[in-house]
Design an enzyme around this catalytic site. Structure first.
Site, mmCIF file in Angstrom:
data_model
loop_
_atom_site.group_PDB
_atom_site.id
_atom_site.type_symbol
_atom_site.label_atom_id
_atom_site.label_comp_id
_atom_site.label_asym_id
_atom_site.label_seq_id
_atom_site.Cartn_x
_atom_site.Cartn_y
_atom_site.Cartn_z
ATOM 1 C CG ASP A 223 -2.003 1.021 1.187
ATOM 2 O OD1 ASP A 223 -1.937 1.907 0.330
ATOM 3 O OD2 ASP A 223 -2.924 0.932 2.012
ATOM 4 C CG HIS A 324 -7.969 0.820 -5.165
ATOM 5 N ND1 HIS A 324 -8.899 1.711 -4.684
ATOM 6 C CD2 HIS A 324 -6.772 1.200 -4.631
ATOM 7 C CE1 HIS A 324 -8.315 2.585 -3.884
ATOM 8 N NE2 HIS A 324 -7.026 2.307 -3.840
#
Length: 416
Positions: A223, A324
């Site tokens: 991330d 995403h």
């Protein structure tokens, strides 16, 4: 100077010279470095504890500082009857407290929680919410960038844990040092402000991987790969308000905002029970990246560019249209970007019996109307990940530039 302060300073002094080198070795050495440090307590402090971040400077600390392993986010409301004079005195106290703690020195009326610990890369960052300007009679100095964020379909916001007159971000590479700073800030608020909400988060600790790596979130995903980098030529333009308080394509901002930034803060609960029912392949299709190393599904390493035009044998995009990574990519959002600097959180079990866990999302930008808002609008319309997250709290804060030596954070606003 009392005996506790002498003890803490003596310990810092014995390892301070090795601090910067030790940290680099710890980050690169991973498990081997940790084993060596464990055999030598002074070396352990040298690799983590003695590293200090400067409080004074052009920008506040805690924005470009590497993510720390422990964090607290807290919002405060000015007490009834408190106004600009009380806010000014409060920011003086908070700035003095932050400068001492970040240098590894005890606070006034110190609790002793962090005795014998080094500063551990402690940072304390301060911001102002929209209502702060009403409470202090400074509405003429409130930037349009603090207008309320629009509503999003994934919002399930709790107003009691959202917004606030003032905001404080605390980060450190030691849990006790971070907690000590939180208590010091809360005590220094005195009668001028009261805690509105407080949240606690964590990240991977320095040195626990064999090599420096992008962190993972609680879904197990790498991330932060596409975060803007300070080495990029447009980094400052994206993250910090330029001198003069405005920039290309950005609404004019008051002069006091120069060198500052805007923090969007969201507590995003991850629906982990639902997420973990997906197969590995399906998880990767939701994100658009391999779970093992964060690389795009179109190939290469973690930092490889997304090949958004590549199709598979059946003619469908290798990176799905609702992935995403595709929807949040700057090239899909007219270059909109923000510096994401989150903490993970776990607060036990929610009322529905599922883990109350997820992300304390913090992102930084020179203008949230050109950073967070357009990207979140697009995610809200078609991001496959939206089925597995819930935005439960929200806040938007103007974070002034850094304080020069002898000054306090917010002086240019409070004493124009």
């Amino acid at each position: 100077m009392n005996d506790n302060e002498i003890s803490r300073r003596r310990l810092l002094g014995t390892v301070g010279a090795a601090g910067a080198t030790g940290l680099a070795l710890g980050a690169a050495g991973g498990a081997a470095g940790y084993a060596a440090a464990s055999a030598d307590p002074a070396a352990a402090l040298a690799t983590v504890g003695s590293t200090a971040e400067p409080f004074h400077g052009e920008h506040q600390p805690g924005i470009t500082t590497p993510m720390q392993s422990h964090g607290h986010l807290a919002a405060f409301d000015l007490a009834p009857g408190a106004g600009r004079r009380e806010a000014t005195a409060l920011m003086r106290r908070w700035s003095a407290t932050a400068a001492r703690l970040m240098a590894g020195e005890p606070a006034d009326d110190d609790t002793g929680v962090a005795l014998d610990a080094g500063p551990s890369s402690l940072t304390i960052t301060f911001g102002f919410g929209r209502t702060f300007f009403d409470r202090t009679g400074l509405t003429a100095q409130r930037p349009v960038q603090l207008d309320p964020l629009p509503a999003f379909s994934s919002d399930r916001l709790d107003p009691r844990r959202s917004e606030g007159d003032l905001w404080v971000q605390i980060g450190a590479n030691d849990g006790l040092v971070a907690f000590h700073a939180l208590r010091a800030v809360q005590k220094a608020a005195g009668g001028a402000a009261r805690t509105r909400w407080q949240m606690t988060g964590f990240n991977r600790s320095p040195g626990v991987t064999a090599r420096p790596m992008t962190s993972r979130n609680l879904m197990g995903q790498v991330d932060g790969t596409r975060n803007p980098k300070p080495s990029e030529p447009d980094f400052d333009r994206r993250v910090f308000v330029p001198a003069g308080g405005s920039g290309a394509g950005t609404a004019a901002q008051p002069a006091w905002t120069a060198g500052g930034s805007y923090a969007v803060v969201r507590r995003i609960r991850m629906l982990l029970d639902d997420w973990e029912k997906l197969s590995l392949k399906d998880q990767e299709l939701v994100i658009g990246r391999r779970k093992s190393d964060g690389a795009p599904l179109t190939g290469g390493g973690e930092t490889a560019e997304l090949d958004l035009d590549r199709t598979g044998p059946d003619g469908s995009p290798v990176i799905p249209a609702d992935a995403h990574a595709r929807i949040s990519a700057p090239e899909q959002n007219a270059g909109a970007a923000m510096l994401r600097r989150p903490f993970s959180y776990h607060d036990g079990m929610a009322a529905d019996g599922a883990p109350d866990a997820g992300l304390l999302f913090v992102c930084w930008q020179a203008d949230p109307l050109r950073g967070f808002v357009p990207v979140q609008r697009k995610l809200d319309r078609g991001d496959a990940l939206s089925r597995f997250v819930r935005h439960e709290t929200s806040g938007l804060f103007a974070v002034p530039g850094g304080a020069a030596e002898g000054e306090y954070v917010g002086r240019r606003l409070l004493e124009p």
